[in-house]
Design a protein around this motif. Structure first.
Motif, PDB file in Angstrom:
ATOM      1  N   LEU A   3      -5.212  21.286  -7.594  1.00  0.00           N
ATOM      2  CA  LEU A   3      -4.646  22.558  -7.145  1.00  0.00           C
ATOM      3  C   LEU A   3      -4.954  22.776  -5.677  1.00  0.00           C
ATOM      4  O   LEU A   3      -5.940  22.262  -5.154  1.00  0.00           O
ATOM      5  CB  LEU A   3      -5.247  23.715  -7.945  1.00  0.00           C
ATOM      6  N   GLU A   4      -4.110  23.562  -5.041  1.00  0.00           N
ATOM      7  CA  GLU A   4      -4.404  23.943  -3.667  1.00  0.00           C
ATOM      8  C   GLU A   4      -3.930  25.357  -3.409  1.00  0.00           C
ATOM      9  O   GLU A   4      -3.030  25.867  -4.053  1.00  0.00           O
ATOM     10  CB  GLU A   4      -3.812  22.961  -2.672  1.00  0.00           C
ATOM     11  N   SER A   5      -4.599  25.971  -2.453  1.00  0.00           N
ATOM     12  CA  SER A   5      -4.304  27.316  -1.994  1.00  0.00           C
ATOM     13  C   SER A   5      -3.857  27.203  -0.543  1.00  0.00           C
ATOM     14  O   SER A   5      -4.494  26.509   0.241  1.00  0.00           O
ATOM     15  CB  SER A   5      -5.578  28.151  -2.115  1.00  0.00           C
ATOM     16  N   TRP A  74     -17.160  24.977   1.151  1.00  0.00           N
ATOM     17  CA  TRP A  74     -18.006  26.103   0.742  1.00  0.00           C
ATOM     18  C   TRP A  74     -18.030  26.229  -0.767  1.00  0.00           C
ATOM     19  O   TRP A  74     -18.710  27.049  -1.332  1.00  0.00           O
ATOM     20  CB  TRP A  74     -17.648  27.388   1.436  1.00  0.00           C
ATOM     21  N   ASP A  75     -17.244  25.411  -1.410  1.00  0.00           N
ATOM     22  CA  ASP A  75     -17.196  25.286  -2.858  1.00  0.00           C
ATOM     23  C   ASP A  75     -17.212  23.780  -3.084  1.00  0.00           C
ATOM     24  O   ASP A  75     -16.341  23.076  -2.561  1.00  0.00           O
ATOM     25  CB  ASP A  75     -15.894  25.928  -3.357  1.00  0.00           C
ATOM     26  N   PRO A  76     -18.199  23.262  -3.809  1.00  0.00           N
ATOM     27  CA  PRO A  76     -18.332  21.801  -3.917  1.00  0.00           C
ATOM     28  C   PRO A  76     -17.072  21.081  -4.391  1.00  0.00           C
ATOM     29  O   PRO A  76     -16.917  19.893  -4.160  1.00  0.00           O
ATOM     30  CB  PRO A  76     -19.464  21.616  -4.932  1.00  0.00           C
ATOM     31  N   GLU A  77     -16.159  21.803  -5.032  1.00  0.00           N
ATOM     32  CA  GLU A  77     -14.943  21.177  -5.541  1.00  0.00           C
ATOM     33  C   GLU A  77     -13.785  21.190  -4.542  1.00  0.00           C
ATOM     34  O   GLU A  77     -12.739  20.617  -4.819  1.00  0.00           O
ATOM     35  CB  GLU A  77     -14.471  21.889  -6.810  1.00  0.00           C
ATOM     36  N   THR A  78     -13.942  21.891  -3.421  1.00  0.00           N
ATOM     37  CA  THR A  78     -12.792  22.049  -2.534  1.00  0.00           C
ATOM     38  C   THR A  78     -13.136  21.788  -1.074  1.00  0.00           C
ATOM     39  O   THR A  78     -14.291  21.885  -0.670  1.00  0.00           O
ATOM     40  CB  THR A  78     -12.202  23.476  -2.624  1.00  0.00           C
ATOM     41  N   ILE A  79     -12.104  21.494  -0.313  1.00  0.00           N
ATOM     42  CA  ILE A  79     -12.210  21.371   1.143  1.00  0.00           C
ATOM     43  C   ILE A  79     -11.231  22.372   1.747  1.00  0.00           C
ATOM     44  O   ILE A  79     -10.064  22.428   1.348  1.00  0.00           O
ATOM     45  CB  ILE A  79     -11.866  19.947   1.615  1.00  0.00           C
ATOM     46  N   VAL A  80     -11.711  23.156   2.702  1.00  0.00           N
ATOM     47  CA  VAL A  80     -10.869  24.083   3.451  1.00  0.00           C
ATOM     48  C   VAL A  80     -10.502  23.411   4.767  1.00  0.00           C
ATOM     49  O   VAL A  80     -11.378  22.915   5.468  1.00  0.00           O
ATOM     50  CB  VAL A  80     -11.609  25.409   3.736  1.00  0.00           C
ATOM     51  N   THR A  81      -9.213  23.400   5.077  1.00  0.00           N
ATOM     52  CA  THR A  81      -8.753  22.868   6.353  1.00  0.00           C
ATOM     53  C   THR A  81      -7.893  23.931   7.030  1.00  0.00           C
ATOM     54  O   THR A  81      -6.908  24.404   6.451  1.00  0.00           O
ATOM     55  CB  THR A  81      -7.935  21.580   6.165  1.00  0.00           C
ATOM     56  N   ILE A  82      -8.291  24.294   8.229  1.00  0.00           N
ATOM     57  CA  ILE A  82      -7.532  25.252   9.041  1.00  0.00           C
ATOM     58  C   ILE A  82      -6.945  24.465  10.204  1.00  0.00           C
ATOM     59  O   ILE A  82      -7.688  23.842  10.965  1.00  0.00           O
ATOM     60  CB  ILE A  82      -8.443  26.379   9.566  1.00  0.00           C
ATOM     61  N   THR A  83      -5.617  24.458  10.308  1.00  0.00           N
ATOM     62  CA  THR A  83      -4.969  23.737  11.401  1.00  0.00           C
ATOM     63  C   THR A  83      -4.289  24.728  12.338  1.00  0.00           C
ATOM     64  O   THR A  83      -3.797  25.778  11.906  1.00  0.00           O
ATOM     65  CB  THR A  83      -3.945  22.706  10.888  1.00  0.00           C
ATOM     66  N   ASN A  99      -8.133  22.836  -1.082  1.00  0.00           N
ATOM     67  CA  ASN A  99      -7.687  22.069  -2.243  1.00  0.00           C
ATOM     68  C   ASN A  99      -8.800  21.237  -2.843  1.00  0.00           C
ATOM     69  O   ASN A  99      -9.834  21.026  -2.218  1.00  0.00           O
ATOM     70  CB  ASN A  99      -6.495  21.187  -1.869  1.00  0.00           C
ATOM     71  N   GLY A 100      -8.545  20.788  -4.070  1.00  0.00           N
ATOM     72  CA  GLY A 100      -9.474  19.877  -4.717  1.00  0.00           C
ATOM     73  C   GLY A 100      -9.780  20.176  -6.164  1.00  0.00           C
ATOM     74  O   GLY A 100     -10.260  19.317  -6.884  1.00  0.00           O
ATOM     75  N   ASN A 107      -9.040  27.455 -12.986  1.00  0.00           N
ATOM     76  CA  ASN A 107      -8.773  27.059 -11.611  1.00  0.00           C
ATOM     77  C   ASN A 107      -7.404  27.526 -11.122  1.00  0.00           C
ATOM     78  O   ASN A 107      -7.222  27.737  -9.919  1.00  0.00           O
ATOM     79  CB  ASN A 107      -8.920  25.549 -11.454  1.00  0.00           C
ATOM     80  N   LEU A 108      -6.454  27.728 -12.029  1.00  0.00           N
ATOM     81  CA  LEU A 108      -5.165  28.286 -11.638  1.00  0.00           C
ATOM     82  C   LEU A 108      -5.359  29.724 -11.148  1.00  0.00           C
ATOM     83  O   LEU A 108      -4.793  30.126 -10.130  1.00  0.00           O
ATOM     84  CB  LEU A 108      -4.182  28.235 -12.803  1.00  0.00           C
ATOM     85  N   THR A 109      -6.195  30.479 -11.836  1.00  0.00           N
ATOM     86  CA  THR A 109      -6.544  31.830 -11.383  1.00  0.00           C
ATOM     87  C   THR A 109      -7.201  31.762 -10.012  1.00  0.00           C
ATOM     88  O   THR A 109      -6.887  32.543  -9.115  1.00  0.00           O
ATOM     89  CB  THR A 109      -7.485  32.518 -12.398  1.00  0.00           C
ATOM     90  N   TRP A 110      -8.113  30.802  -9.821  1.00  0.00           N
ATOM     91  CA  TRP A 110      -8.767  30.602  -8.519  1.00  0.00           C
ATOM     92  C   TRP A 110      -7.730  30.385  -7.426  1.00  0.00           C
ATOM     93  O   TRP A 110      -7.807  31.002  -6.359  1.00  0.00           O
ATOM     94  CB  TRP A 110      -9.718  29.400  -8.590  1.00  0.00           C
ATOM     95  N   ALA A 111      -6.761  29.489  -7.665  1.00  0.00           N
ATOM     96  CA  ALA A 111      -5.770  29.157  -6.641  1.00  0.00           C
ATOM     97  C   ALA A 111      -4.968  30.388  -6.236  1.00  0.00           C
ATOM     98  O   ALA A 111      -4.721  30.623  -5.049  1.00  0.00           O
ATOM     99  CB  ALA A 111      -4.842  28.052  -7.134  1.00  0.00           C
ATOM    100  N   LEU A 112      -4.574  31.192  -7.216  1.00  0.00           N
ATOM    101  CA  LEU A 112      -3.813  32.401  -6.909  1.00  0.00           C
ATOM    102  C   LEU A 112      -4.665  33.399  -6.122  1.00  0.00           C
ATOM    103  O   LEU A 112      -4.205  33.971  -5.131  1.00  0.00           O
ATOM    104  CB  LEU A 112      -3.299  33.037  -8.198  1.00  0.00           C
TER     105      LEU A 112
END
Length: 146
Positions: A3-5, A74-83, A99-100, A107-112
Motif C-alpha cells: 500500500l502507499e499513501s 518513522w514507521d518501520p514498515e514504511t518509507i516516506v519520500t518527499i520530492t 509506502n511499504g 493497513n488499508l485504513t492506515w493508507a486512507l
C-alpha cells in the motif's frame, strides 16, 4: 501488494525555500511538529514531537538531496519520500509518498488516514510558507490524550 499513501501540492515559493521549510526544524515547528532534535540531514536520526501526542517519534534512515528530495522512516514498515519539482514560474510542486505496508484491512485504513494526514501537512506548509499562517495551531487539540 504494498500500500502507499500519496499527496501533492504546488507552493508559490522557490524550491530552495520549500526545501528549507522541510529540513529546518525552526520552520517545520511552525506548521507540522512542535519539537525536533535537529535538522534533517543524510545519515542523521532525529526525534519529532507533535503537539497533540505525548509520544516522541524517531525519524531514521534520513536521506537528503538538496532541493530535490527528503526520505526517512518513522514507521518501520514504511518509507516516506518527499520530492520537490521546480517549475518555470519559480513555484514548487511537492509530492509526498509513504509506502511499504502489506494490503490488509488495518493497513488499508492506515493508507486512507495517512493520505489525509499528508494532504494536511502540505496545506499547512503552503499556508505557512506563502502567508505565514499557522493552520495547525489548535487544529488537533481535541486529539490530546486527557
Amino acid at each position: 501488494m504494498k500500500l502507499e499513501s500519496n499527496a501533492t501540492i504546488q507552493i508559490q515559493k522557490p524550491v530552495e525555500k520549500v526545501f528549507e521549510g522541510i529540513v529546518n526544524p525552526a520552520k517545520m515547528t511552525n506548521y507540522f511538529i512542535s519539537e525536533s532534535s535537529g535538522q534533517l540531514e543524510t545519515g542523521k536520526d532525529v526525534i519529532w514531537k507533535f503537539p497533540e501526542f505525548p509520544e516522541r517519534f524517531p525519524i531514521t534512515d534520513v536521506k537528503v538531496e538538496t532541493n530535490r528530495s527528503i526520505s526517512f522512516v518513522w514507521d518501520p514498515e514504511t518509507i516516506v519520500t518527499i520530492t520537490l519539482e521546480k517549475l518555470p514560474d519559480n513555484s514548487t510542486i511537492v509530492r509526498v509518498n509513504e509506502n511499504g505496508k502489506e494490503l490488509n484491512d488495518k493497513n488499508l485504513t492506515w493508507a486512507l488516514e495517512n493520505s489525509g494526514g499528508w494532504a494536511n501537512f502540505l496545506a499547512c506548509m503552503k499556508a505557512y510558507l506563502e502567508y505565514g499562517i499557522q493552520l495547525r495551531k489548535g487544529a488537533f487539540d481535541f486529539m490530546r490524550k486527557q
